[in-house]
Structures are given as C-alpha cells and as structure tokens.
Design a protein around this motif. Structure first.
Motif, PDB file in Angstrom:
ATOM      1  N   CYS A  80      21.031  12.384  29.212  1.00  0.00           N
ATOM      2  CA  CYS A  80      21.367  12.386  30.643  1.00  0.00           C
ATOM      3  C   CYS A  80      22.256  13.575  30.969  1.00  0.00           C
ATOM      4  N   GLN A  81      23.188  13.853  30.077  1.00  0.00           N
ATOM      5  CA  GLN A  81      24.159  14.924  30.313  1.00  0.00           C
ATOM      6  C   GLN A  81      23.470  16.290  30.434  1.00  0.00           C
ATOM      7  N   THR A  82      22.635  16.628  29.450  1.00  0.00           N
ATOM      8  CA  THR A  82      21.927  17.913  29.499  1.00  0.00           C
ATOM      9  C   THR A  82      20.911  17.908  30.639  1.00  0.00           C
ATOM     10  N   GLY A  83      20.264  16.752  30.833  1.00  0.00           N
ATOM     11  CA  GLY A  83      19.249  16.647  31.884  1.00  0.00           C
ATOM     12  C   GLY A  83      19.812  16.917  33.261  1.00  0.00           C
ATOM     13  N   ARG A  84      21.040  16.474  33.489  1.00  0.00           N
ATOM     14  CA  ARG A  84      21.670  16.725  34.789  1.00  0.00           C
ATOM     15  C   ARG A  84      21.822  18.232  34.996  1.00  0.00           C
ATOM     16  N   ASP A  85      22.291  18.937  33.963  1.00  0.00           N
ATOM     17  CA  ASP A  85      22.453  20.393  34.063  1.00  0.00           C
ATOM     18  C   ASP A  85      21.105  21.080  34.288  1.00  0.00           C
ATOM     19  N   VAL A  86      20.081  20.617  33.560  1.00  0.00           N
ATOM     20  CA  VAL A  86      18.742  21.197  33.725  1.00  0.00           C
ATOM     21  C   VAL A  86      18.280  20.997  35.171  1.00  0.00           C
ATOM     22  N   GLY A  87      18.452  19.775  35.671  1.00  0.00           N
ATOM     23  CA  GLY A  87      18.005  19.461  37.035  1.00  0.00           C
ATOM     24  C   GLY A  87      18.677  20.350  38.068  1.00  0.00           C
ATOM     25  N   VAL A  88      19.982  20.510  37.940  1.00  0.00           N
ATOM     26  CA  VAL A  88      20.739  21.325  38.906  1.00  0.00           C
ATOM     27  C   VAL A  88      20.288  22.785  38.827  1.00  0.00           C
ATOM     28  N   GLU A  89      20.129  23.267  37.620  1.00  0.00           N
ATOM     29  CA  GLU A  89      19.775  24.671  37.417  1.00  0.00           C
ATOM     30  C   GLU A  89      18.380  24.978  37.981  1.00  0.00           C
ATOM     31  N   VAL A  90      17.441  24.073  37.728  1.00  0.00           N
ATOM     32  CA  VAL A  90      16.080  24.298  38.232  1.00  0.00           C
ATOM     33  C   VAL A  90      16.063  24.189  39.759  1.00  0.00           C
ATOM     34  N   GLN A  91      16.823  23.242  40.293  1.00  0.00           N
ATOM     35  CA  GLN A  91      16.894  23.082  41.755  1.00  0.00           C
ATOM     36  C   GLN A  91      17.497  24.321  42.408  1.00  0.00           C
ATOM     37  N   ARG A  92      18.449  24.929  41.746  1.00  0.00           N
ATOM     38  CA  ARG A  92      19.121  26.122  42.275  1.00  0.00           C
ATOM     39  C   ARG A  92      18.103  27.227  42.606  1.00  0.00           C
ATOM     40  N   ARG A  93      17.021  27.270  41.822  1.00  0.00           N
ATOM     41  CA  ARG A  93      16.008  28.298  42.083  1.00  0.00           C
ATOM     42  C   ARG A  93      14.759  27.691  42.733  1.00  0.00           C
ATOM     43  N   PHE A  94      14.899  26.451  43.254  1.00  0.00           N
ATOM     44  CA  PHE A  94      13.808  25.736  43.913  1.00  0.00           C
ATOM     45  C   PHE A  94      12.577  25.568  43.023  1.00  0.00           C
ATOM     46  N   GLY A  95      12.824  25.405  41.739  1.00  0.00           N
ATOM     47  CA  GLY A  95      11.726  25.057  40.832  1.00  0.00           C
ATOM     48  C   GLY A  95      11.514  23.547  40.856  1.00  0.00           C
ATOM     49  N   LYS A  96      10.475  23.096  40.168  1.00  0.00           N
ATOM     50  CA  LYS A  96      10.251  21.646  40.068  1.00  0.00           C
ATOM     51  C   LYS A  96      10.698  21.156  38.701  1.00  0.00           C
ATOM     52  N   VAL A  97      11.018  19.878  38.653  1.00  0.00           N
ATOM     53  CA  VAL A  97      11.556  19.353  37.405  1.00  0.00           C
ATOM     54  C   VAL A  97      11.041  17.932  37.165  1.00  0.00           C
ATOM     55  N   ILE A  98      10.759  17.631  35.912  1.00  0.00           N
ATOM     56  CA  ILE A  98      10.493  16.245  35.506  1.00  0.00           C
ATOM     57  C   ILE A  98      11.551  15.910  34.458  1.00  0.00           C
ATOM     58  N   LEU A  99      12.359  14.912  34.734  1.00  0.00           N
ATOM     59  CA  LEU A  99      13.423  14.550  33.793  1.00  0.00           C
ATOM     60  C   LEU A  99      13.132  13.194  33.154  1.00  0.00           C
ATOM     61  N   GLU A 100      13.113  13.195  31.832  1.00  0.00           N
ATOM     62  CA  GLU A 100      12.950  11.947  31.053  1.00  0.00           C
ATOM     63  C   GLU A 100      14.208  11.814  30.219  1.00  0.00           C
ATOM     64  N   LEU A 101      15.204  11.110  30.743  1.00  0.00           N
ATOM     65  CA  LEU A 101      16.514  11.112  30.088  1.00  0.00           C
ATOM     66  C   LEU A 101      16.781   9.752  29.433  1.00  0.00           C
ATOM     67  N   GLY A 102      18.029   9.451  29.240  1.00  0.00           N
ATOM     68  CA  GLY A 102      18.381   8.293  28.423  1.00  0.00           C
ATOM     69  C   GLY A 102      17.963   6.962  29.022  1.00  0.00           C
ATOM     70  N   GLY A 103      17.921   5.969  28.162  1.00  0.00           N
ATOM     71  CA  GLY A 103      17.670   4.596  28.589  1.00  0.00           C
ATOM     72  C   GLY A 103      18.752   3.679  28.047  1.00  0.00           C
ATOM     73  N   ASN A 104      18.899   2.524  28.672  1.00  0.00           N
ATOM     74  CA  ASN A 104      19.798   1.501  28.113  1.00  0.00           C
ATOM     75  C   ASN A 104      19.091   0.171  28.347  1.00  0.00           C
ATOM     76  N   ASN A 105      18.034  -0.015  27.591  1.00  0.00           N
ATOM     77  CA  ASN A 105      16.982  -0.954  27.930  1.00  0.00           C
ATOM     78  C   ASN A 105      17.315  -2.372  27.491  1.00  0.00           C
ATOM     79  N   ALA A 106      17.148  -3.298  28.431  1.00  0.00           N
ATOM     80  CA  ALA A 106      17.492  -4.693  28.140  1.00  0.00           C
ATOM     81  C   ALA A 106      16.237  -5.535  27.982  1.00  0.00           C
ATOM     82  N   LEU A 107      16.373  -6.517  27.093  1.00  0.00           N
ATOM     83  CA  LEU A 107      15.340  -7.537  26.901  1.00  0.00           C
ATOM     84  C   LEU A 107      16.004  -8.834  27.339  1.00  0.00           C
ATOM     85  N   ILE A 108      15.424  -9.494  28.328  1.00  0.00           N
ATOM     86  CA  ILE A 108      16.005 -10.729  28.834  1.00  0.00           C
ATOM     87  C   ILE A 108      15.225 -11.909  28.262  1.00  0.00           C
ATOM     88  N   ILE A 109      15.965 -12.903  27.745  1.00  0.00           N
ATOM     89  CA  ILE A 109      15.316 -14.106  27.209  1.00  0.00           C
ATOM     90  C   ILE A 109      15.671 -15.257  28.146  1.00  0.00           C
TER      91      ILE A 109
END
Ligand code: UN1
Length: 510
Positions: free
Chosen positions: A244-273
C-alpha cells in the motif's frame, strides 16, 4: 550455483544460464547491477541476473513505443492468435517454469504449477476476448445521428509485479494488454529475476517466430528503474502490484503526469464463520487461506472472525489441523511439502515482529509462533487468539503465515470488523443462512473487491475481475470487463442527416 547441478537441469531447459542478462527489448542485455537469486528453501544461490540501468530502461520504453505503433495495426483476432501461441508455449513449459516459480519464490510445487496455469487460463480468456470485445451503438437524441463507442489501445503498458506471483500477475496484465493492442514493458521483482527472464524468453520466442517487434519487453532493476518507469510519460498505464505504501507513491506519481494506473495493493482478508456454517468446510478453507503460499498471497486469510458460539471449538479444531501440518513443513520442491519457506530473511523478521507485538498486546499463541532453525527461511504457521479486533497488529498486513482469530457476537459485528481495516481486497463468509449470505453481498455487507461465500479468500479464478477497494488501490485485473482499463474510450457522434443540428435543442444560426 544450483544451476550447475544435474538435478536442476530444468533451469537450462528454460534457457537460463549461470549469469543472465535481465533486459529484453528485441535482444538481451543488462548493464546495471547484478543480482543473485536464492532458493529460500536452502539459502543457496540459484543463478545471477544482470539488471538494467535507467538508461537501458529509457531505451526500452522507446522500443516498446515503436513496437506498439506496429502492433496496434494488427487486427485484434490476429493479436489474439499470438496470445494463443503464448498460451500453448506456456503449456509446453508448464512443468519446468512452474518448478522455477516454486524454487525461486518458495511456494510449493503444486502452487508453482498452478501459477503457470493461471497465466495459461488468462491466455485462453484473452483469445476469446480478442474476437468479442467491442464498443456499442448508442441512441442519439438528434434525428439521423448515431453515437458510437470504441475502445482503442493506450500505448505502452508498464507492469511492475511482486515476488509472490512473479509469473501470473505479469500474465494477467500482458495477455489482456496485448490483445487490446498495447505493448508491455515488465519489471519483475528484484528477488525473482529468473522467473522474469525465463517467462520473457518463452514470450519472445513466439514473437520472433511471428516476425513481430518486441511488443513485450523486460527491464529488471531496482528502485531507480522502477521510479523512472513510473515517471515516464511514454508509459501510458502503470499496473503496479505491491505494498500500500509504495502503491500510494506510484499512484500519485502517475497521476501527476495524467497517466493511468492499476493498483493491486495489500489485503487484510477476513474469513467469517457464522453460527450456521459448515465448520468442516470452513476449516479446510482456513487452512489453505492462512497457510497456502506460506501466508504470502495478497489474498491470504489474515483474520478469522468466528461466531462466539463456535469460537472455542473452532480454534481447537483449527489447531488440530495445524498440528497435522508439522510433518509437511519442508523444502518447497519436496513432494510431501504443504508448507514451504517464506521468501526472504526480511519476511522472517516481519513474522517475528508481528508475533512479538501480538503478544505484547495480550494475544495468546494458540499454535506456532517460532522461527524454525534450519537452512532457508522457515517459520511455524501461527494462530493467535484473544486480541481486540482493532489491535494495531491485526490491522496490519504481515506477509507471513499468521492468522488472528477474533470472537464476534453475530454476523453484523463480524461485517463491521471485516470493513474497519484500511485494506479492501478479499473476504469470505461461511454460512448456510440465506439471509446472512445476501446481507454479506449487499450494500451493508463486505466492502471488499472479492466477496466470497463458502469458499476461500484466496485462489481466485481468472474469469472474474481481481482487485480491491480502499487502500488496496481500486484496480481490477484479469477477467470480466477489466480489459477496459487497458483501453481508451472514444465516444463518436456521427451526423448522417446532411444538416448540422446542435444537441439539447440549442439554436445557433446566423
Ligand atoms: C497476489 O497475491 O498478488 O486469488 C495475487 C489468488 C491468486 C492471485 C493472488 N489468484 O490468490
């Protein structure tokens, strides 16, 4: 080096050598720093890769752009045919390539094979897509006008992938990006450079046989190469998988030049029983979810939220299952292994830090908790109970086989906890109650991109769109209509009336 030993001859079958160039742009080179790739299961060196430097990256982007200009003129179904050939070639090399994935990442043999299968699957998907992806014809409010929508390639798609899926993540992106008419520039993780090189060789061979320019290019490299790729305007889309940390920087940097971005960052995935759950099935789901890939998938189950009535019985049964796994901890390429090493010493350190923090916050180690003393990077799969649902360590993604079990009063509370973390990738509920199931998938339910019922949080198929919300970055890859992100949309109004007419009834005549 393992590559020199006879039992590792599969590496040579993949065209690898002891020292490999790590940049491909029609030919192989590499003038940047060399990296050694290690077997996480023994700590022994496999082979070396000479990475690219910034200048080589910049040249590669230029060549990728030139290749795109030819490729975009190739009809989509013909592009699909090339992707079909890539899939066929991967089928031929599935066994050695999957073995390399396993060796270099540390994941077990069957997961290494499964990863290559995921690339093959997305190739099949993309071949079909090449014949059916299309725009639409929209009704115009003006007489004898038509509105068309068309999808055009973007140009150069940069793919930055992570060590845990060094083959499939490139595959999802490349198969779809190529089919939609883009060229692809890949930078794989610095610690899995051999998979990058071997995979690119397979693809490059198909391109060469078809007399195509390098519509797939590779530049292995460190942070400097990554940052330059992200900042370069000629890279129209950056697809980034990582933290997530690096992805945020990537997102901001790409947006700065109006590029497009696909971010697949961290998860904190829950299984509910839920209290109505099929517990036997839930236990199996927990086992693969928490321990598969030694807890290093972005979709790994990190939290299990159990109905209070089932909590104690569930913890006991899960610990019983974990105990059965102990003899199955071992080298990733040994046939009986179910739990391989983690990828690096850094992952071991992160594991230790998370367990220390969990204990200091009052968590009880119900199983595991220790580093295993042997060559390579082995840790015990670990179950922690008794932590508050919002403890700092529970809210953090630690890429290791650690799961926190939380006790909830009911499904409503479980959903609230599922949603309270900053990440939003995957989630699953085990329930036999139709009302709870539909609540889970409705607006008041899980806020994740992946919202499963009675199956695991991990191990998604390629047919659906893969990705997540919130700090997971919002990107979608793989199936469904994820292909649209690799395209620009043209809205085309055609006037075939012979007279000019303004929309909204505006009159503008002299
Ligand atoms: C990842 O961990 O980056 O759903 C991707 C899964 C796999 C992909 C994981 N198909 O677990």
């Amino acid at each position: 080096f393992l590559i020199d030993q006879p039992e590792y001859s599969f590496l040579k079958e993949l065209g690898l050598e002891r020292d490999n160039p790590g940049v491909y742009s029609g030919q192989w080179q590499g003038r940047g720093p060399s990296v050694t790739s290690y077997d996480p299961g023994t700590g022994r060196p496999i082979a070396k890769v000479r990475q690219g430097n910034v200048q080589e990256l910049e040249q590669t982007i230029g060549l990728a752009l030139e290749a795109y200009k030819q490729w975009r003129q190739v009809p989509a179904p013909v592009r699909g045919e090339i992707v079909r050939q890539i899939g066929d070639e991967l089928r031929k090399y599935k066994e050695p390539l999957g073995k390399l994935v396993s060796l270099e990442v540390g994941k077990i043999y069957s997961e290494g094979q499964g990863e290559v299968q995921e690339f093959i699957d997305i190739c099949d998907y993309a071949v079909g897509l090449s014949r059916i992806y299309s725009g639409q014809l929209i009704n115009s409010e003006r007489a004898d006008h038509s509105i068309l929508e068309a999808w055009r390639p973007l140009g150069v798609v940069g793919v930055i992938s992570a060590y845990n899926f060094p083959n499939a993540v490139f595959g999802w992106n490349a198969a779809i990006a190529l089919t939609t008419g883009n060229s692809v520039l890949w930078k794989g993780a610095p610690s899995t450079p051999l998979v990058s090189v071997a995979t690119t060789k397979i693809v490059a061979d198909v391109l060469r046989r078809n007399n195509l320019p390098p519509v797939v290019t590779l530049c292995q490299g460190g942070t400097d190469v990554g940052q330059t790729l992200v900042a370069d305007k000629r890279v129209n889309l950056v697809s980034f998988t990582g933290s997530c940390q690096t992805g945020r920087d990537v997102g901001v940097e790409v947006q700065r030049r109006f590029g497009k971005v696909i971010l697949e960052l961290g998860g904190n995935n829950a299984l509910i029983i839920d209290e109505s759950a099929n517990v036997k099935m839930a236990l199996d789901a927990a086992l693969f979810g928490c321990i598969g890939t030694s807890g290093q998938r972005c979709t790994t189950t990190r939290r299990i939220i159990v109905h209070e009535k089932l909590h104690d019985q569930f913890v006991k049964a899960l610990v019983g299952k974990y105990q059965q796994l102990i003899p199955k901890i071992g080298h990733q390429l040994e046939a009986q292994t179910l739990v391989g090493p983690v990828h690096t010493q850094q992952n071991v350190e992160n594991y230790k830090a998370a367990i220390a923090e969990a204990k200091s916050l009052g968590g009880a180690v119900a199983f595991g908790g220790n580093v295993i003393q042997r060559d390579g990077f082995y840790v015990e799969p670990t179950v922690i109970t008794g932590l508050p649902h919002d403890a700092s360590v529970v809210h953090r993604e630690t890429f290791a086989p650690i799961v926190y079990i939380l006790k909830a009063k009911n499904v409503d509370q479980a959903i609230e906890w599922n949603n309270e973390v900053e990440q939003g990738l995957s989630s699953a509920i085990f329930t036999e109650n139709i009302g709870q199931a539909f609540k889970w998938i409705g607006a008041k339910g899980s806020d994740c991109g992946i919202v499963n019922i009675n199956t695991t949080t991990n191990g998604a198929e390629i047919g659906g769109a893969f990705g997540g919300e919130k700090a997971t970055g919002g990107g979608r890859e793989s199936g469904s209509d994820a292909w649209k992100q690799y395209c620009k949309r043209a809205t085309i109004t055609v006037n075939h009336s012979g007279e000019l007419a303004c929309a909204q009834g505006v009159v503008f005549n002299v």
